[in-house]
Design a protein around this motif. Structure first.
Motif, PDB file in Angstrom:
ATOM      1  N   VAL A 138       0.810  27.401 -29.644  1.00 39.10           N
ATOM      2  CA  VAL A 138       2.201  27.200 -29.214  1.00 39.10           C
ATOM      3  C   VAL A 138       2.351  25.918 -28.403  1.00 39.10           C
ATOM      4  N   GLU A 139       1.449  25.718 -27.450  1.00 40.60           N
ATOM      5  CA  GLU A 139       1.651  24.630 -26.494  1.00 40.60           C
ATOM      6  C   GLU A 139       0.802  23.404 -26.802  1.00 40.60           C
ATOM      7  N   HIS A 164       7.642  20.052 -21.676  1.00 38.61           N
ATOM      8  CA  HIS A 164       6.918  20.298 -22.930  1.00 38.61           C
ATOM      9  C   HIS A 164       6.750  21.795 -23.167  1.00 38.61           C
ATOM     10  N   GLU A 165       6.414  22.522 -22.105  1.00 38.14           N
ATOM     11  CA  GLU A 165       6.242  23.977 -22.242  1.00 38.14           C
ATOM     12  C   GLU A 165       7.560  24.634 -22.637  1.00 38.14           C
ATOM     13  N   ASN A 166       8.646  24.252 -21.973  1.00 35.31           N
ATOM     14  CA  ASN A 166       9.940  24.863 -22.293  1.00 35.31           C
ATOM     15  C   ASN A 166      10.312  24.614 -23.748  1.00 35.31           C
ATOM     16  N   ALA A 181       8.214  24.011 -26.221  1.00 33.22           N
ATOM     17  CA  ALA A 181       7.287  24.766 -27.083  1.00 33.22           C
ATOM     18  C   ALA A 181       7.655  26.245 -27.112  1.00 33.22           C
ATOM     19  N   PHE A 182       8.029  26.775 -25.954  1.00 39.71           N
ATOM     20  CA  PHE A 182       8.365  28.202 -25.907  1.00 39.71           C
ATOM     21  C   PHE A 182       9.695  28.479 -26.612  1.00 39.71           C
ATOM     22  N   TRP A 222      -2.359   4.934   2.835  1.00 41.65           N
ATOM     23  CA  TRP A 222      -2.051   3.503   2.910  1.00 41.65           C
ATOM     24  C   TRP A 222      -2.852   2.807   4.015  1.00 41.65           C
ATOM     25  N   SER A 244       1.629  24.391 -16.278  1.00 40.14           N
ATOM     26  CA  SER A 244       2.351  23.714 -15.194  1.00 40.14           C
ATOM     27  C   SER A 244       2.246  24.505 -13.890  1.00 40.14           C
ATOM     28  N   ILE A 299       9.411  29.378 -30.355  1.00 45.31           N
ATOM     29  CA  ILE A 299       8.924  30.688 -30.816  1.00 45.31           C
ATOM     30  C   ILE A 299       9.829  31.831 -30.385  1.00 45.31           C
ATOM     31  N   LEU A 310      -5.829  16.069 -11.204  1.00 49.92           N
ATOM     32  CA  LEU A 310      -4.735  16.091 -10.227  1.00 49.92           C
ATOM     33  C   LEU A 310      -5.200  16.353  -8.801  1.00 49.92           C
ATOM     34  N   LEU A 339      -4.137  11.503  -1.476  1.00 49.94           N
ATOM     35  CA  LEU A 339      -2.822  11.347  -0.855  1.00 49.94           C
ATOM     36  C   LEU A 339      -2.685  12.104   0.458  1.00 49.94           C
ATOM     37  N   THR A 399       1.138   4.095  -2.929  1.00 55.25           N
ATOM     38  CA  THR A 399       1.008   5.521  -2.607  1.00 55.25           C
ATOM     39  C   THR A 399       2.168   6.309  -3.222  1.00 55.25           C
ATOM     40  N   ARG A 404       1.150  29.751 -17.123  1.00 52.23           N
ATOM     41  CA  ARG A 404       1.643  28.463 -17.630  1.00 52.23           C
ATOM     42  C   ARG A 404       0.782  27.351 -17.042  1.00 52.23           C
ATOM     43  N   THR A 440       1.648   6.605  -6.893  1.00 51.87           N
ATOM     44  CA  THR A 440       0.642   7.616  -7.245  1.00 51.87           C
ATOM     45  C   THR A 440       1.251   9.011  -7.180  1.00 51.87           C
ATOM     46  N   ALA A 441       1.987   9.266  -6.094  1.00 53.72           N
ATOM     47  CA  ALA A 441       2.627  10.581  -5.949  1.00 53.72           C
ATOM     48  C   ALA A 441       3.636  10.815  -7.071  1.00 53.72           C
ATOM     49  N   LEU A 496       0.833  -1.212   0.000  1.00 51.56           N
ATOM     50  CA  LEU A 496       0.000   0.000   0.000  1.00 51.56           C
ATOM     51  C   LEU A 496       0.866   1.260   0.000  1.00 51.56           C
ATOM     52  N   ILE A 554       1.997  11.933 -10.288  1.00 54.77           N
ATOM     53  CA  ILE A 554       1.585  13.349 -10.262  1.00 54.77           C
ATOM     54  C   ILE A 554       2.798  14.247 -10.498  1.00 54.77           C
ATOM     55  N   ILE A 607       5.061  18.266 -18.176  1.00 54.16           N
ATOM     56  CA  ILE A 607       4.400  19.461 -18.733  1.00 54.16           C
ATOM     57  C   ILE A 607       5.384  20.620 -18.778  1.00 54.16           C
ATOM     58  N   ILE A 608       6.194  20.769 -17.726  1.00 51.88           N
ATOM     59  CA  ILE A 608       7.195  21.857 -17.717  1.00 51.88           C
ATOM     60  C   ILE A 608       8.171  21.675 -18.891  1.00 51.88           C
ATOM     61  N   LEU A 664       4.046  13.946 -14.066  1.00 55.79           N
ATOM     62  CA  LEU A 664       3.212  14.667 -15.036  1.00 55.79           C
ATOM     63  C   LEU A 664       3.561  16.146 -15.056  1.00 55.79           C
ATOM     64  N   ILE A 665       3.690  16.731 -13.868  1.00 57.64           N
ATOM     65  CA  ILE A 665       4.022  18.165 -13.809  1.00 57.64           C
ATOM     66  C   ILE A 665       5.384  18.411 -14.477  1.00 57.64           C
TER      67      ILE A 665
END
Lengths: 54, 455
Positions: free
Chosen positions: B423-424, A45-47, A49-50, B104, B146, A53, B73, B80, A28, B144, A31-32, A24, A35, A42-43, A38-39
């Protein structure tokens, strides 16, 4: 393999791995990690993409 | 006479009937909160439509995707640590024993003997997701994704539920020391999220072109009708939200508030609808603007939500009309100070939530709380409102300040010019259509004016 019960008699928590605290905690952490991962993705991917341009 | 019932057999039959009754009562509790949670999802469908509509077409999908990801999220974040925070921090910043709420724990999963934890966790998780959506609309078109997600996890998974532990939990210090009364979450959800949003907006800055020489300009939405429909969907979802705020008890107790005082859905129905109507009228009188008129429905409900169980319906109506009138002025006040709140969230949720909590002290002071708790008072409500405001603002300002310093809060100016979608997200909301991205900029007396207007 994860079943925590062998009978439905006098059952309480019956979900998978309910009898395995280590598993368990591991789920946990997983799962953390998803998350946070993913963040971070995304950061990145954004960097990227930016940068295109600039 | 061999088959005559004995006292023992009659008692056994009675016990069996009692067991059946109790099981059905427990199932009814589950059914009630299950559907409240489902209806609450309409809030997020509404925010999705509302924020996409409020954006210019070049940012419509970015507004939508951050809304969708926020729910995805906040729910696991609330699993959690959110539920544990609620159970561990009612007395302040020092945790009490709440091991059963840790992710848990065997209490945090399917359990034949537990017909309450999961369904209450779900309702609270959706309350948390609502706080994220409140932030979401205000920051469209320049934040952003993120950064927004980091902020929304913090708000929806930590900040609001800490305040919820203080103001909603049976042992919450605001209740036990000050008799705090906020049955419909005006403070613990709306004020918290609204003031958190204000803190973020101060660091995020305005959309490019929003202020010219300090004068606020109109940045028109690409679909005002979608925005209005979205707002009405949020109102629908509020009935799930407010239903989730009442306690369905087993046994002889029946409905109570979250503070254990008697109430019922009839009380909630009177004042929710009267508040809704009053808010619309107040904001319409103040602006004649379609967006603000529909937002007035939210203002009205939030303005009476804290005292939903105790107001007379006519008083609720008057409170909602007056708060609607003043909320518009507060939005105008913020805009004149350079705060670009794209949808008026700080005013609609933060200001209104704050006022709603205080007004319970003004109009319902002296109303008894559950036994052993202080009665409702103006001082108690004012202290509660200030705590909610600070509890929202300080973390929102602090975390967004750190993100800003790390150059991670706002999209680059070039991205703002081109549009975040292209863009994104590499996507266009209307690839075959022709939707004007923006009308010419003009000025208006209506704060955060979203109505399309001709130059």
């Amino acid at each position: 393999m994860g079943s925590s019960i062998t009978t439905w008699e006098n059952v309480g928590a019956y979900f998978t791995f309910a009898d395995n605290p280590f598993a368990l905690v591991l789920f946990t952490i997983g799962t953390a990690a998803i998350i946070v991962g993913l963040i971070v993705s995304i950061i990145r991917h954004e960097n990227a993409a930016f940068d295109k341009i600039k | 006479m061999e088959n005559s019932p004995t006292l023992e057999s009659l008692q056994a039959a009675l016990d069996a009937q009692q067991a059946v009754f109790e099981m059905h009562q427990a199932m009814n509790v589950e059914v009630f909160y299950w559907w409240c949670t489902a209806i609450m999802l309409m809030i997020h469908a509404g925010f999705l439509a509302y924020e996409m509509g409020a954006s210019r077409s070049k940012n419509a999908l970015a507004a939508g995707i951050k809304n969708i990801l926020a729910i995805a999220l906040i729910i696991p974040a609330f699993y959690l640590f959110g539920w544990w925070i609620y159970n561990a921090f009612p007395t302040g910043f020092v945790p009490i024993e709440a091991a059963a709420a840790l992710p848990w724990s065997t209490s945090m999963g399917p359990d034949v003997q537990d017909m309450g934890t999961g369904i209450f966790w779900a309702a609270f998780a959706l309350f948390g997701a609502t706080t994220g959506s409140i932030l979401s609309g205000a920051v469209i078109e320049r934040i952003r994704v993120s950064a927004f997600l980091i902020l929304t996890i913090f708000l929806g998974g930590v900040v609001w539920i800490m305040a919820g532990a203080w103001g909603w939990h049976p042992d919450g210090w605001l209740l036990t020391k000050f008799g705090y009364h906020d049955v419909g979450a005006s403070g613990v959800v709306h004020a918290i999220a609204g003031f958190f949003t204000l803190g973020v907006l101060m660091n995020l800055g305005a959309r490019k072109g929003k202020f010219i020489d300090g004068v606020p300009q109109i940045i028109s939405p690409h679909s005002l009708p979608m925005t209005l429909i979205g707002l009405m969907m949020i109102i629908f979802g509020f009935f799930g939200f407010l239903g989730g705020c009442i306690i369905f008890n087993g046994g002889e107790t029946g409905w109570t508030t979250i503070y254990g005082t008697p109430t019922n859905l009839s009380a909630f129905a009177f004042n929710t609808l009267m508040g809704f109507a009053g808010g619309i009228i107040g904001c319409y009188i103040a602006t004649r603007d379609p967006f603000w008129t529909m937002s007035g429905g939210l203002v009205g409900i939030i303005s009476v939500a804290a005292g939903l169980d105790i107001y007379s319906p006519s008083l609720a109506f008057i409170i909602a009309v007056c708060t609607g009138l003043v909320a518009v002025q507060f939005a105008k006040f913020l805009e004149k100070r350079g705060i670009d709140d794209a949808v008026g969230a700080v005013s609609v949720h933060g200001f209104t939530g704050f006022v709603a909590v205080v007004l319970v002290g003004v109009f319902a002071g002296g109303t008894p709380n559950a036994e052993g708790m202080p009665a409702i008072s103006f001082v108690g409500q004012f202290v509660g409102a200030v705590v909610m405001g600070l509890m929202g603002f300080v973390p929102g300002y602090g975390l967004s300040f750190l993100l800003k310093k790390a150059n991670s809060l706002r999209v680059p100016e070039a991205c703002e010019d081109i549009g975040i979608d292209e863009v994104e997200l590499l996507a266009k909301p209307y690839p075959e259509g022709s939707v004007p991205a923006m009308t010419a900029m003009t000025t208006s007396d209506v704060p955060n004016k979203l109505a399309n207007s001709e130059a």
